[in-house]
Write a protein that holds these residues in place. Sequence first.
Motif, PDB file in Angstrom:
ATOM      1  N   GLY A 264       0.778  -1.242   0.000  1.00 55.76           N
ATOM      2  CA  GLY A 264       0.000   0.000   0.000  1.00 55.76           C
ATOM      3  C   GLY A 264       0.799   1.277   0.000  1.00 55.76           C
ATOM      4  O   GLY A 264       0.408   2.236  -0.635  1.00 55.76           O
ATOM      5  N   ARG A 265       1.876   1.324   0.711  1.00 54.55           N
ATOM      6  CA  ARG A 265       2.563   2.606   0.860  1.00 54.55           C
ATOM      7  C   ARG A 265       3.957   2.594   0.231  1.00 54.55           C
ATOM      8  O   ARG A 265       4.894   3.154   0.765  1.00 54.55           O
ATOM      9  CB  ARG A 265       2.652   2.977   2.345  1.00 54.55           C
ATOM     10  N   LEU A 266       4.083   1.928  -0.887  1.00 51.54           N
ATOM     11  CA  LEU A 266       5.420   1.756  -1.464  1.00 51.54           C
ATOM     12  C   LEU A 266       5.672   2.660  -2.663  1.00 51.54           C
ATOM     13  O   LEU A 266       6.687   2.516  -3.340  1.00 51.54           O
ATOM     14  CB  LEU A 266       5.641   0.287  -1.860  1.00 51.54           C
ATOM     15  N   ASP A 267       4.737   3.573  -2.955  1.00 52.13           N
ATOM     16  CA  ASP A 267       4.952   4.534  -4.038  1.00 52.13           C
ATOM     17  C   ASP A 267       5.261   3.844  -5.379  1.00 52.13           C
ATOM     18  O   ASP A 267       6.187   4.226  -6.095  1.00 52.13           O
ATOM     19  CB  ASP A 267       6.104   5.486  -3.629  1.00 52.13           C
ATOM     20  N   ILE A 268       4.463   2.816  -5.684  1.00 51.85           N
ATOM     21  CA  ILE A 268       4.645   2.074  -6.943  1.00 51.85           C
ATOM     22  C   ILE A 268       3.832   2.773  -8.034  1.00 51.85           C
ATOM     23  O   ILE A 268       2.679   3.147  -7.813  1.00 51.85           O
ATOM     24  CB  ILE A 268       4.184   0.608  -6.763  1.00 51.85           C
ATOM     25  N   GLY A 269       4.428   2.962  -9.214  1.00 53.50           N
ATOM     26  CA  GLY A 269       3.773   3.694 -10.303  1.00 53.50           C
ATOM     27  C   GLY A 269       2.479   3.033 -10.763  1.00 53.50           C
ATOM     28  O   GLY A 269       1.410   3.631 -10.723  1.00 53.50           O
ATOM     29  N   GLN A 270       2.587   1.787 -11.235  1.00 48.75           N
ATOM     30  CA  GLN A 270       1.405   1.045 -11.690  1.00 48.75           C
ATOM     31  C   GLN A 270       1.407  -0.321 -11.028  1.00 48.75           C
ATOM     32  O   GLN A 270       2.398  -1.057 -11.112  1.00 48.75           O
ATOM     33  CB  GLN A 270       1.443   0.843 -13.202  1.00 48.75           C
ATOM     34  N   LYS A 271       0.270  -0.669 -10.407  1.00 49.72           N
ATOM     35  CA  LYS A 271       0.145  -1.963  -9.723  1.00 49.72           C
ATOM     36  C   LYS A 271      -0.902  -2.794 -10.456  1.00 49.72           C
ATOM     37  O   LYS A 271      -2.068  -2.400 -10.536  1.00 49.72           O
ATOM     38  CB  LYS A 271      -0.294  -1.761  -8.268  1.00 49.72           C
ATOM     39  N   VAL A 272      -0.464  -3.912 -10.998  1.00 51.22           N
ATOM     40  CA  VAL A 272      -1.351  -4.731 -11.828  1.00 51.22           C
ATOM     41  C   VAL A 272      -1.391  -6.149 -11.263  1.00 51.22           C
ATOM     42  O   VAL A 272      -0.347  -6.783 -11.101  1.00 51.22           O
ATOM     43  CB  VAL A 272      -0.842  -4.778 -13.290  1.00 51.22           C
ATOM     44  N   PHE A 273      -2.594  -6.626 -10.967  1.00 48.01           N
ATOM     45  CA  PHE A 273      -2.704  -8.015 -10.517  1.00 48.01           C
ATOM     46  C   PHE A 273      -2.657  -8.959 -11.706  1.00 48.01           C
ATOM     47  O   PHE A 273      -3.203  -8.684 -12.778  1.00 48.01           O
ATOM     48  CB  PHE A 273      -4.006  -8.238  -9.733  1.00 48.01           C
ATOM     49  N   LEU A 274      -2.008 -10.083 -11.478  1.00 49.14           N
ATOM     50  CA  LEU A 274      -1.829 -11.105 -12.505  1.00 49.14           C
ATOM     51  C   LEU A 274      -2.011 -12.459 -11.828  1.00 49.14           C
ATOM     52  O   LEU A 274      -1.824 -12.572 -10.620  1.00 49.14           O
ATOM     53  CB  LEU A 274      -0.394 -10.978 -13.023  1.00 49.14           C
ATOM     54  N   HIS A 275      -2.277 -13.504 -12.615  1.00 46.80           N
ATOM     55  CA  HIS A 275      -2.483 -14.837 -12.045  1.00 46.80           C
ATOM     56  C   HIS A 275      -3.704 -14.806 -11.112  1.00 46.80           C
ATOM     57  O   HIS A 275      -3.642 -15.131  -9.941  1.00 46.80           O
ATOM     58  CB  HIS A 275      -1.220 -15.308 -11.302  1.00 46.80           C
ATOM     59  N   ILE A 276      -4.828 -14.355 -11.697  1.00 46.69           N
ATOM     60  CA  ILE A 276      -6.066 -14.181 -10.913  1.00 46.69           C
ATOM     61  C   ILE A 276      -6.945 -15.407 -11.114  1.00 46.69           C
ATOM     62  O   ILE A 276      -7.281 -15.774 -12.251  1.00 46.69           O
ATOM     63  CB  ILE A 276      -6.809 -12.900 -11.369  1.00 46.69           C
ATOM     64  N   ASN A 277      -7.285 -16.055 -10.016  1.00 47.67           N
ATOM     65  CA  ASN A 277      -8.079 -17.273 -10.122  1.00 47.67           C
ATOM     66  C   ASN A 277      -9.543 -16.949 -10.405  1.00 47.67           C
ATOM     67  O   ASN A 277     -10.068 -15.921  -9.959  1.00 47.67           O
ATOM     68  CB  ASN A 277      -7.967 -18.084  -8.831  1.00 47.67           C
ATOM     69  N   ASN A 278     -10.215 -17.865 -11.107  1.00 44.13           N
ATOM     70  CA  ASN A 278     -11.623 -17.602 -11.468  1.00 44.13           C
ATOM     71  C   ASN A 278     -12.542 -17.523 -10.245  1.00 44.13           C
ATOM     72  O   ASN A 278     -13.655 -17.035 -10.343  1.00 44.13           O
ATOM     73  CB  ASN A 278     -12.110 -18.643 -12.480  1.00 44.13           C
TER      74      ASN A 278
END
Length: 309
Positions: A264-278
Amino acid sequence: MLRVVILGAAAGGGVPQWNCGCPVCRTARSENPELRSTQASIAVSCDGEHWFLINASPDLRQQLTATPQLHPKQGQLRHSPITGVILTNSEIDAVAGLLSMREGSPFTVYAHPRVLAILKSNSIFNVLGEKSVKRQPIEVDQAFEPTLPDGSPSGIKILPFEVPGKAAWYLEGQAHPAGADGAGDTLGLRIEDKQSGKYLYFLAACARVTDDLKSRLAGAPLVFFDGTVWRDDELITAGLGSKTGQSMGHIAMSGDHGAIESLGRLDIGQKVFLHINNSNPALLNGSDERKTLEHAGWKILADGTEITL
Ligand code: MLT
Ligand code: MN
Ligand code: ZN
């Protein structure tokens, strides 16, 4: 310039999964085909001409057909822009796609010796003959630069590092062909365009966010992160299975010490979830889970999406 294409955003099984009647799979088959997603993999390039796959999913053939960036060059009888495949673990959804690349075009497989030992111990991978498909060991905490077909450097620097995880599912209760020591079974990657210095992180599997991982990811322009489950016990409560996310080596998105909170507080530019289960309710547009995730600055992106850094 670092170009990234999301070839697939789903976890093992994909969306919809062949034998699943859960709400996400059902609606993906009918009213909401835009929810369909293939199994997790990305492709990266810094010249737009030579591409490296990060993992080779069982859906690779379908992914390549759908991705113009990875089609053979106009006018060539046999050609592929795929120059190498970097493997981050040996789960079926990370390695099975190699079998769809057996038609003799040259490329290099880069993987940890523990993953290479599994490929070696499964004779079906012998279909990738050594003359065209080289297998190159990579080591934890040792950056490497994959090469182009003529042997010259690609300009992409890749740093593999150990993340909390586990050996492949099909090895549970069995001897690992590389021995008992688990280090190297689950890797994260830092992928950098040497010229621009732009970089991203790729972690398709991660059981826990350690302090060390937080300091690595802090300030990164782009992070692809394990989004398998929303809640650790969601497969059980939905009646879909008996495994928790943790037992499969995957952190939950939500909750104390979940991915959303931990990053949450890591100042990441773009955070994208991957490997998302159905089974993950955040896949449903408009769900409370999806709103929570987006409010926290995360994205779920469709297969085929390209991001440029
Ligand atoms: C996992 O990520 O836990 C595995 O890919 C599960 C699977 O192979 O279905
Ligand atoms: Mn998986
Ligand atoms: Zn399902």
